[in-house]
Design a protein around this motif. Structure first.
Motif, short mmCIF file in Angstrom:
data_model
loop_
_atom_site.label_atom_id
_atom_site.label_comp_id
_atom_site.label_asym_id
_atom_site.label_seq_id
_atom_site.Cartn_x
_atom_site.Cartn_y
_atom_site.Cartn_z
N GLY A 127 -5.00 -5.23 7.98
CA GLY A 127 -4.58 -6.48 7.35
C GLY A 127 -4.86 -6.53 5.87
N ASN A 128 -5.20 -5.39 5.29
CA ASN A 128 -5.50 -5.33 3.86
C ASN A 128 -4.26 -5.07 3.01
N ALA A 129 -3.11 -4.92 3.65
CA ALA A 129 -1.84 -4.73 2.95
C ALA A 129 -0.74 -5.37 3.78
N ALA A 130 0.12 -6.12 3.12
CA ALA A 130 1.21 -6.81 3.82
C ALA A 130 2.39 -5.88 4.08
N MET A 131 2.55 -4.88 3.24
CA MET A 131 3.63 -3.90 3.38
C MET A 131 3.07 -2.53 3.04
N MET A 132 3.74 -1.51 3.49
CA MET A 132 3.33 -0.16 3.12
C MET A 132 4.53 0.78 3.13
N ILE A 133 4.41 1.86 2.37
CA ILE A 133 5.36 2.96 2.42
C ILE A 133 4.73 4.01 3.33
N ASN A 134 5.42 4.37 4.40
CA ASN A 134 4.85 5.35 5.33
C ASN A 134 5.94 5.91 6.22
N GLY A 135 5.53 6.75 7.17
CA GLY A 135 6.52 7.42 8.01
C GLY A 135 6.31 7.16 9.49
N ALA A 180 0.86 -1.19 0.00
CA ALA A 180 0.00 0.00 0.00
C ALA A 180 0.89 1.23 0.00
N LEU A 181 0.52 2.20 -0.80
CA LEU A 181 1.21 3.49 -0.82
C LEU A 181 0.22 4.56 -1.23
N SER A 182 0.60 5.79 -1.05
CA SER A 182 -0.26 6.92 -1.40
C SER A 182 0.16 7.50 -2.74
N PHE A 199 5.27 13.21 -1.96
CA PHE A 199 6.22 12.84 -0.92
C PHE A 199 6.60 11.37 -1.07
N GLN A 200 5.61 10.52 -1.39
CA GLN A 200 5.87 9.08 -1.51
C GLN A 200 6.55 8.71 -2.83
N PHE A 201 6.43 9.55 -3.82
CA PHE A 201 7.05 9.26 -5.11
C PHE A 201 8.54 9.63 -5.12
#
Length: 412
Positions: free
Chosen positions: A256-264, A189-191, A200-202
């Motif tokens: 639990g809808n995403a196993a990994m995420m990009i976040n802070g 998951a990412l924004s 910011f996430q890109f």
């Protein structure tokens, strides 16, 4: 880019010319109302109850030390700039303004801020990248108490059950995300929403691939956006990612809808409320092994507006120095899970929160979004936001970014 500093919208981008007219009047005429000589005001975005309380406690300690009262006036992050401008127009600027670092150059270019070095603030124990984070054209206008950046958060249990290791390269991330996508659960998951969150996430993908915000249609930037598209095409990203904020991403990960995420790190406090969630953190994967993982520096900086009242400006400088001191930085960082800007405080922080050590490493290589463009960053950000929306909903990355470059150059 904490959740308090990431709510910029298209309407929030204000021209330097408009800012100049307002702040010039404030600086030339000084304060338009009589002020209590022992009371100083800080305009910030600490609207969350916990942040507001932590800031109030820090201001009380510094006020007691300096023999003054320090009060905060908190508004949502997207309103700090417009609030400061309204106060400038009425000659009632606060003594200190805490700007998102990406907004500070606009106020600085208009002549609205005081060089903190002239007020006695030094930068000896602050890494060069963080000094630049609070500077505009070489002048140090903003003192950071803490900084943040992005990292890869992962569900330890899900990766272990799948027999997979934490990905370190783009190829590994794509393959791992694909394998972890099952039923209603996405691998990542990412924004990628049409706001500063998405930009910011890109940036870690753009910068780690050698891309540059001065040439949005360059091949390295196109490749980075194509990589995002490949994750979407694989089904590893939800189609809703084009509308998600970073808070939405965290919600998906916690559910639990995403196993990994990009976040802070601003999400850590919330993550820790779910005791059954065992999460880990790693650097954001890079194009190929050995490449540096270059993320964006996020957070806010404390600035002293140019009001023309030199006595109050000097005391405001002392307040900023106290709030950004090694001791106060460590206290603030341990409360908020951010990384102290001061190197000595950061070393202690690493020992106190070893689970976020990878984040500190990511911060060490991070860079400011405004380092190259200064006050020109907001226009580039808006152009990129439109490019994401177009490319992730069908347009080619090349065409979307060519249009973004045109918008960034022409301003429309």
């Amino acid at each position: 880019m904490s959740k308090r500093f990431n709510r910029r919208s298209r309407s929030a981008v204000i021209s330097v010319a408009a800012v100049s007219v307002l702040v010039a009047g404030a600086a030339l005429t000084g304060c338009g109302r009589q002020r209590d000589s022992s009371v100083y005001t800080v305009l910030n975005s600490s609207t969350d109850e916990t942040y507001h309380r932590w800031d109030a406690q820090a201001m009380a300690r510094c006020g007691e030390l300096l023999g003054v009262t320090v009060e905060q006036q908190s508004v949502p992050a997207a309103q700090v700039m417009t609030k400061a401008l309204r106060m400038a127009s009425s000659k009632s600027l606060p003594d200190i303004v805490q700007f998102d670092a990406s907004e500070m150059p606009t106020f600085a270019e208009a002549g609205g801020l005081i060089d903190l070095r002239t007020l006695g603030l030094g930068t000896e124990d602050v890494p060069r990248g963080i000094v630049n984070f609070g500077s505009y054209r070489g002048t140090y206008y903003g003192a950071a108490r803490s900084v943040n950046t992005l990292a890869l958060f992962y569900n330890k249990d899900i990766l272990r059950q799948a027999g997979l290791k934490v990905p370190a390269t783009w190829a590994e991330l794509r393959e791992t995300a694909k394998k972890l996508t099952r039923g209603k659960r996405y691998g990542l998951a990412l924004s990628a929403g049409g706001a500063e969150d998405g930009v910011f996430q890109f940036t870690p993908f753009m910068w780690s691939n050698g891309g540059d915000e001065t040439r949005l249609d360059g091949p390295e930037v196109v490749q980075a956006l194509d990589y995002w598209k490949s994750l979407l095409r694989d089904g590893s990203l939800s189609k809703s990612t084009v509308g998600w904020t970073q808070a939405d991403v965290n919600d998906q990960f916690m559910a639990g809808n995403a196993a990994m995420m990009i976040n802070g790190p601003w999400q850590v406090e919330t993550l820790n409320t779910k005791k059954s969630l065992h999460w880990g953190i790693a650097r954001i994967p890079v194009p190929k092994a050995g490449d540096p993982s270059v993320g964006p520096l996020g957070g806010a900086v404390l600035t002293v507006p140019n009001t023309g009242d030199e006595r109050r400006e000097r005391m405001a400088g002392k307040i900023v120095a106290c709030l950004s001191s090694e001791r106060e930085q460590l206290t603030y960082a341990l409360n908020s899970w951010m990384v102290p800007a001061n190197e000595k405080a950061a070393a202690v922080w690493r020992e106190r929160v070893p689970e976020l050590d990878a984040l500190a490493d990511q911060v060490a290589a991070a860079r400011s979004r405004t380092a190259k463009l200064g006050a020109g960053w907001p226009q580039v950000s808006l152009a990129l936001q439109s490019a994401f929306q177009a490319a992730l909903t069908g347009q080619s990355s090349q065409a979307a970014l060519q249009r973004a470059q045109q918008r960034a150059t022409s301003g429309n």
